[in-house]
Structures are given as structure tokens and as C-alpha cells.
Write an enzyme that holds these catalytic residues in place. Structure first.
Site: not given
Length: 319
Positions: A16, A43, A64, A89, A173
Site C-alpha cells: 500500500r 485503510s 460500493e 467489498f 497489505r
């Protein structure tokens, strides 16, 4: 002779960080680039991007489907939206919008699935994103990329920004070592041979690629020569590299941080069946995974270096 240092001993990185650094550089270079998020600024590590480009980060909240629809509208207006959301998601809740608003409509949207696979391990199956690659592989007109380290993440994003059309990039991540050279150039649909070998082939991508390399190190110590193919593009797949592996080695082990149904392993198996039948062992997640750390879950499902090496040994013995 002292063996060379293991890949396992290299420093680890959160991809990230490479994502946000590259996106910021791209935004400085091209005013058309915007970010679209679903209340996922933190995030996605986009706080700095928001500070630098406060009018170019659109937060739609936890919505979303709207997020992808807004991105398609932005693309229709000449912008280049990078959609940043947890992959579980983004792909599950907005699959229809990805299919109809982005892929079918051929809008220039870049979908960035953050923290994919088992990264949210302790949060359980609702947050595990192991089906995303299988879902997206079935959608026409969508390039699907699973980078393995920060260098490849950055290179894939730069390619995505330049190409016209829909792209999905998984952004991990989980901490991983660098496995690609600093001057690496991403080429869609092309595998990268990280280790040559003639006994068995390991094909992997994403966060488990380094584990396959460590497995190859272990096999080499036993006299088994393992070819390691990095397959960052699941769609389009490098058919030639897969067929060559099927012809030239005793079998193929695929390794992926996703379901064994329809992901990288499925793509490789489909290719082998159609072009050159060979033994294929698919390592991945066989169903809903329990809660637990990502590393624990990967090991549980045979994707430790030792587990990968075991699968390769089995194929090499029967070759």
C-alpha cells in the site's frame, strides 16, 4: 560454499505504501487522475494523497455500488479514476457495476482491491477476499493483475494509468520481500521467470510468490530443479509460458492467496487441458477459511515454503 541469502531474509514491505506513492506521482503528472473511495482513506493509506489533492479524492462513504458508478461517470467525463477499496467489498458488493458500468461500457476505470486475500484474517470469512480473482476472471474486457511486491505494484499502476480501458489491481497489505529487480517493467500477459529449472514448475503471484521462491531454494538443496514463474497477470494469462512448463517439466504447482476454484490455478489448468495435458497441483483456499492471522491461514492450507516444496516433490517423483 556458503549458500546465498534466502529470499525469506530480505526486508518486508507493505505494498500500500508503493500504491499511494505511485498514485501521488501519477496525479502530479496528470491532472485527470482522481481517487474514489468508500470511506477507506485510512485503510488505503490515502491521507497524504487527500492532503495534496483535496479536490481529487472523492469519498462516497460506505456505498460500493455508488463508488464504482461514480468512477464510471468520472471516466466518461475524461478523468482517470482509481477506485480504492477493500477487495472483499469492492468486488462482492459492486460486481454488477464492475461488469456493466466499467467492463461492458469499456470505461477507463482502474479498480484497486486493497488488503485482498487473507489480509483481514482475524475478521473471518466476511472479510476474506479469496473469491475476487475468480469472479473478475469471468468478466470480459477486464485486465486482472496480482502484483507480488512493491516494485511490481508500482509498475502495474503506472501501466494501468497509461492504458485505455478497465483494469483491476490487487494491492496487498501483508508484508512481503522485494522479489523483482528495481528496474522491473510490467508487461501485461507475460510471466517472469525468477528461477529456471527443469524438474518441476512453481507458478505463483501476489503475497505467496516469495514463499514459492523459498520452496525452490529448499528443493535445490535436495537436487530438485524448480522453475519459478511469476504470473502477475491472471487475465490475460501467459499461455506460452504455461505450455512450455507443461512440456518441459514433470508438472506444475500453482500457488495463490485465493480460492482454488477459478483463480490462477483454474486459469493454468484450463490452459494445460486445452494445449498440453500435464499434472497440475493447485494450492489455495478450498472453501471458507476460519479466523486467524494471514500467515497462519496460508500455512494451514499448504502454502508455507515447506508445503509448496512438498507438493513439488510429489510431482517431481511421478514425473
Amino acid at each position: 560454499m556458503t549458500p546465498p541469502p534466502s529470499v525469506a531474509d530480505r526486508p518486508r514491505f507493505d505494498c500500500r505504501d508503493a500504491y499511494v506513492a505511485t498514485l501521488s506521482e501519477l496525479a502530479h503528472e496528470d491532472h485527470r487522475i482522481v481517487g474514489v473511495v468508500n470511506d477507506s482513506v485510512g485503510s488505503s493509506k490515502l491521507t497524504g494523497f487527500r492532503s495534496s489533492f483535496p479536490d481529487r479524492l472523492i469519498n462516497v462513504g460506505i456505498a460500493e455500488q455508488d463508488m464504482v458508478g461514480v468512477a464510471a461517470g468520472l471516466a466518461n467525463g475524461g478523468r482517470i479514476p482509481f477506485v480504492s477499496a477493500a477487495s472483499c467489498f469492492l468486488t462482492a458488493r459492486a460486481l454488477e457495476q464492475i461488469k456493466a458500468d466499467v467492463a461492458y461500457s469499456n470505461h477507463n476505470v482502474k479498480l484497486c482491491g486493497m488488503s485482498p486475500g487473507l489480509a483481514y484474517g482475524e475478521l473471518g470469512p466476511t472479510h476474506h477476499s479469496i473469491e475476487d480473482i475468480a469472479w473478475l476472471r469471468a468478466i470480459d474486457n477486464l485486465t486482472v493483475i496480482v502484483p507480488a511486491d512493491p516494485v511490481e505494484t508500482s509498475a502495474a499502476l503506472r501501466w494501468a494509468a497509461q492504458v485505455e480501458g478497465p483494469v483491476f489491481v490487487r494491492v496487498s497489505r501483508m508484508s512481503v520481500p522485494q522479489v523483482n529487480a528495481d528496474d522491473y517493467t510490467f508487461t501485461p500477459g507475460r510471466a517472469v521467470t525468477l528461477r529456471d529449472g527443469g524438474d518441476v514448475t512453481l507458478i505463483a503471484n501476489g503475497t505467496v510468490l516469495w514463499r514459492a521462491l523459498v520452496a525452490a531454494e529448499q528443493l535445490e538443496a535436495e537436487g530438485i530443479s524448480a522453475r519459478v514463474l511469476s504470473m502477475p497477470t491472471v487475465k490475460p494469462l501467459d499461455v506460452d509460458a504455461v505450455v512450455a512448463a507443461a512440456r518441459e517439466t514433470a508438472g506444475i504447482v500453482t500457488v495463490e492467496e485465493s480460492t482454488i476454484a477459478g483463480g490462477l490455478g483454474g486459469a493454468v489448468a484450463e490452459t494445460v487441458v486445452q494445449h498440453h495435458p500435464a499434472r497440475v497441483t493447485i494450492l489455495g483456499i478450498p472453501g471458507f477459511a476460519p479466523t486467524g492471522s494471514a500467515a497462519f491461514l496460508l500455512d494451514r492450507y499448504g502454502m508455507s515454503p515447506e508445503g509448496i516444496a512438498d507438493a513439488a516433490r510429489s510431482l517431481a517423483r511421478h514425473g
